[in-house]
Design a protein around this motif. Sequence first.
Motif, PDB file in Angstrom:
ATOM      1  N   LEU A 626      11.519 -31.238 -81.677  1.00 46.92           N
ATOM      2  CA  LEU A 626      11.033 -31.157 -83.062  1.00 46.92           C
ATOM      3  C   LEU A 626       9.519 -31.288 -83.123  1.00 46.92           C
ATOM      4  O   LEU A 626       8.955 -32.001 -83.962  1.00 46.92           O
ATOM      5  CB  LEU A 626      11.705 -32.202 -83.958  1.00 46.92           C
ATOM      6  N   ALA A 627       8.876 -30.586 -82.236  1.00 54.46           N
ATOM      7  CA  ALA A 627       7.422 -30.498 -82.232  1.00 54.46           C
ATOM      8  C   ALA A 627       7.038 -29.032 -82.100  1.00 54.46           C
ATOM      9  O   ALA A 627       7.811 -28.210 -81.600  1.00 54.46           O
ATOM     10  CB  ALA A 627       6.829 -31.292 -81.069  1.00 54.46           C
ATOM     11  N   ALA A 628       5.847 -28.698 -82.582  1.00 55.14           N
ATOM     12  CA  ALA A 628       5.367 -27.333 -82.422  1.00 55.14           C
ATOM     13  C   ALA A 628       5.098 -27.074 -80.946  1.00 55.14           C
ATOM     14  O   ALA A 628       4.557 -27.919 -80.242  1.00 55.14           O
ATOM     15  CB  ALA A 628       4.104 -27.125 -83.247  1.00 55.14           C
ATOM     16  N   GLY A 629       5.484 -25.915 -80.464  1.00 57.17           N
ATOM     17  CA  GLY A 629       5.290 -25.587 -79.056  1.00 57.17           C
ATOM     18  C   GLY A 629       6.574 -25.106 -78.431  1.00 57.17           C
ATOM     19  O   GLY A 629       7.668 -25.427 -78.897  1.00 57.17           O
ATOM     20  N   ARG A 630       6.446 -24.353 -77.364  1.00 57.51           N
ATOM     21  CA  ARG A 630       7.602 -23.680 -76.770  1.00 57.51           C
ATOM     22  C   ARG A 630       8.207 -24.415 -75.586  1.00 57.51           C
ATOM     23  O   ARG A 630       8.946 -23.833 -74.803  1.00 57.51           O
ATOM     24  CB  ARG A 630       7.226 -22.238 -76.386  1.00 57.51           C
ATOM     25  N   VAL A 631       7.886 -25.695 -75.423  1.00 55.92           N
ATOM     26  CA  VAL A 631       8.521 -26.497 -74.375  1.00 55.92           C
ATOM     27  C   VAL A 631       9.860 -26.993 -74.896  1.00 55.92           C
ATOM     28  O   VAL A 631       9.914 -27.832 -75.801  1.00 55.92           O
ATOM     29  CB  VAL A 631       7.642 -27.703 -73.995  1.00 55.92           C
ATOM     30  N   ASN A 632      10.941 -26.477 -74.364  1.00 57.03           N
ATOM     31  CA  ASN A 632      12.251 -26.856 -74.888  1.00 57.03           C
ATOM     32  C   ASN A 632      12.937 -27.957 -74.098  1.00 57.03           C
ATOM     33  O   ASN A 632      13.942 -28.494 -74.531  1.00 57.03           O
ATOM     34  CB  ASN A 632      13.161 -25.632 -74.985  1.00 57.03           C
TER      35      ASN A 632
END
Length: 924
Positions: A626-632
């Motif tokens: 639940l943060a901006a960015g593409r690290v899943n």
Amino acid sequence: MNAVEIEQAITDLAERPFEHSEFAYAFLEAFGNKETTLKRLRAGASNKSDLGGVLQTNNIHILTCDSGKVTHTLAALKASPATTKAKARFILATDGADFEAEDLTSGDTVACAFKDFPDHFGFFLPLAGITTVRQISENAFDIRATSRLNRLYLQLLKDNTAWGQADRRHDMNHFMARLIFCFFAEDTDIFVGKGRFTETVAQMSAKDASNTHEVIGTLFRAMNTRAEDRAKANIPRWAEDFPYVNGQLFSGNDDAPRFSRIARSYLLHVGGLDWTKINPDIFGSMIQAVAEDEERGELGMHYTSVPNILKVLNPLFLDDLRAKLEEAGDNPRTLLNLRKRMAKIRVFDPACGSGNFLVIAYKEMRAIEAEINRRRGEPDRASDIPLTNFRGIELRDFPAEIARLALVITEYQCDVLYRGQRLALAEFLPLRNENWITWGNALRLDWLSVCPSTGTGVKLQADDLFSSPLEQAQIDFENEGGETYICGNPPYLGSKWQSDEQKDDLKKIFEPRGVAWKSLDYVAGWFMKAAEYGVRANAAAAFVSTNSICQGLQVPILWPAIFDTGHQIVFAHTSFKWSNLASNNAGVTVAIVGISSTPHPIRRLFSISEDNSMQERQVDYINAYLAAGRVNSVEQERRPISAVSPMLFGNMPRDGGAFILDGEERARVLIQHPELARFVRPYIGSEQMIQGKPRWCLWIEDEDAPFAQQHPYLKAVLEKVRAFRLSSAAGSTRDFAARPHRFVQIAGTAKQHSLGVPKVSSERRAYLPVDLLDGNVIVSDLLFALYDAPLWNFALLTSRLHLVWIATVCGKMKTDFRYSNTIGWNTFPVPKLTEKNIGDLASCAQEILLTRERHYPQTLAELYAPDAMPIDLLRAHESNDEVVERIYMGRLFKNDTERLEKLFELYSRMSSQAGSAQRRTARA
């Protein structure tokens, strides 16, 4: 005490003769104060009033007065220095005829006749530790109605023990649903004549209640008989004026439980309330607990405030509808198209309880539709929004019944509001026969059969409004096609709290997908089912959830499976407290996550800023944390990706306790064997470091083993260790029986100092309680340690930035942070530090440690107690935070969401660089 019990106690107090000297104590007792607390107030030990009243610190200042002096007395209470000094939230003045009070925090006031003050009891609920919302404090009817019905329900079970058994509990619940409908209908002109149902029961039943059940059964039978059939059915004249209700609400068995005098009295009291004030969402969520034995003590536990529900519904679809309404202006064709679109929308709550989310969704959509009709010049137009498009699944039958009833009542209230009572009444009866709430286990049912994406089909629903036979019937959507929005607040339940049946629910969902589901929270099942539904339907979903499914070890288990279905996170509310009306409920920390397989390019990320306001950021991607960015997912790293010191495990003895010494044992050994002083070293784990509980161990290096084998005391210790290890089931432990002088696992020791990091620490602490340990200390396996690490590492470890990172990627054990060196420290992204950065960080670390020294002998637990940190220590940490965050951002971060976004941005870049470096090393 819960809100319902408090309401009853306050009502009883208002009905008793007024006693000046006793009122304040009785009032406080009604809000749950214990007898010991009241005794101390009476004795003056804790009563801080300077006006002769009763002043309870942090709560309320109460003063009774002579007749006609209430307003003057309230002013005196407000001006009282004692009120200010004691930080009283409320002031209250009364003379037994008039009643006035003020909330000094909000400025809200109450002024009424003394006999009416129970109507305002919600105003004072914070006195009982119950966090409330304006909807409750301004309208306490729903709690009062629940209180009365709860008493009636319990009395009926007492008078009819068979009705409380499993085979008749459904009949009892159905009977209560019928009563609730009758109370509402008699006060809203659905029945001719206000109070007609209650009045008829009062007139036609004997005062000894001997025939009350027969009178009620006759009325129910009348409401299930069409006018043309009543003569044949022998409906008596006194029941003929009651309308035919249908909807199967009164079909089937018209039995009623027998009433005692007390139960009859309770029934008449319930009927005496003004049921026009009912809020179906509030009342439904409270009354559903009445029928549950294990929940009755916490009536209000299911209540969800409208603002919290709208945190789900607004970004899911309501905001889009309102935006389209704004764009349409007064264009009749555009408005018509929007109305047609809304008529096809399905709202589906697969954990609907008493229907809160469905009721609020229906209300909000009707408000938008009413504005469309107003702009088109059609204010009296019947609604095009079918109630059967609001569908739900509920595990228990009574909440399912209440959900259906709540929607029926809500539809009528909306018709009255937007079209007028005459038109609303003309179309309300008879009720429809369809049943659009399914009673069953949502994780076992096929959601497409309950809420099909198009057309009809066999539905797992009943053939009438209020029963659920095994043979299910079709229910058509009135308007074909359209979007489906799945929403709700499913049960959370961490893996340790799940029943065997619940574990099996998750197994059936995840095992076919090859997902290692055993550590997942129960709510994860709803997300997976929603994603599967969205593959085959035009749908989006959003649920309230424990934030743990977006933290730590659950992230790489759950979210790849959801993303594999083509879904992405389209909006999210990061962690916030979700409280209810249960007594002393501090609220559970939750998140709201919305998913869709057809995401909008702009995603919406909501968070609470540090001034407690809600902030929205529009981003191009929201990851599983639940943060901006593409690290899943953040994977374990064997070594740090940043240029920080390595963090290792502590040391594990596996000795059966033979090496460990408490204070008395240590003193005895050193008195008897002073030559052993060099072997006795402090032995520190999490508890010892945080709570300040000293402990020691025997530490014997390999070169000292011959000496130990010859020394009488040490030899006996080594024999105990050897015997313990030989008895172990673990082969690795048995192998070390041959070397009994040493710990089995030795990660490291320090020459100068260690930085100790607890494996588990309370989430309520503002900072991670890291400590600087002397080089002589042996670190136990309940700590991680940075051996002889430069002090600037301490500044990073004790920063807010690092706490936010480990809270997200490490996860929790219950409500405690669960630290991991491979996940929490080795993945922590730190920018390249200059010599100045390192010097500044070292200075901050020294300042924190020196500030702690000024508070000696306070322990870390005392120094970092939530809401009780010494102000100078808090300032030292805030200065450290500023230095750390300026290294990362050039300024302080606005909130934790912004912190995480920056950390993930750095992590993405640094982890890929670290991976490339490792691959080059491997090739070399």
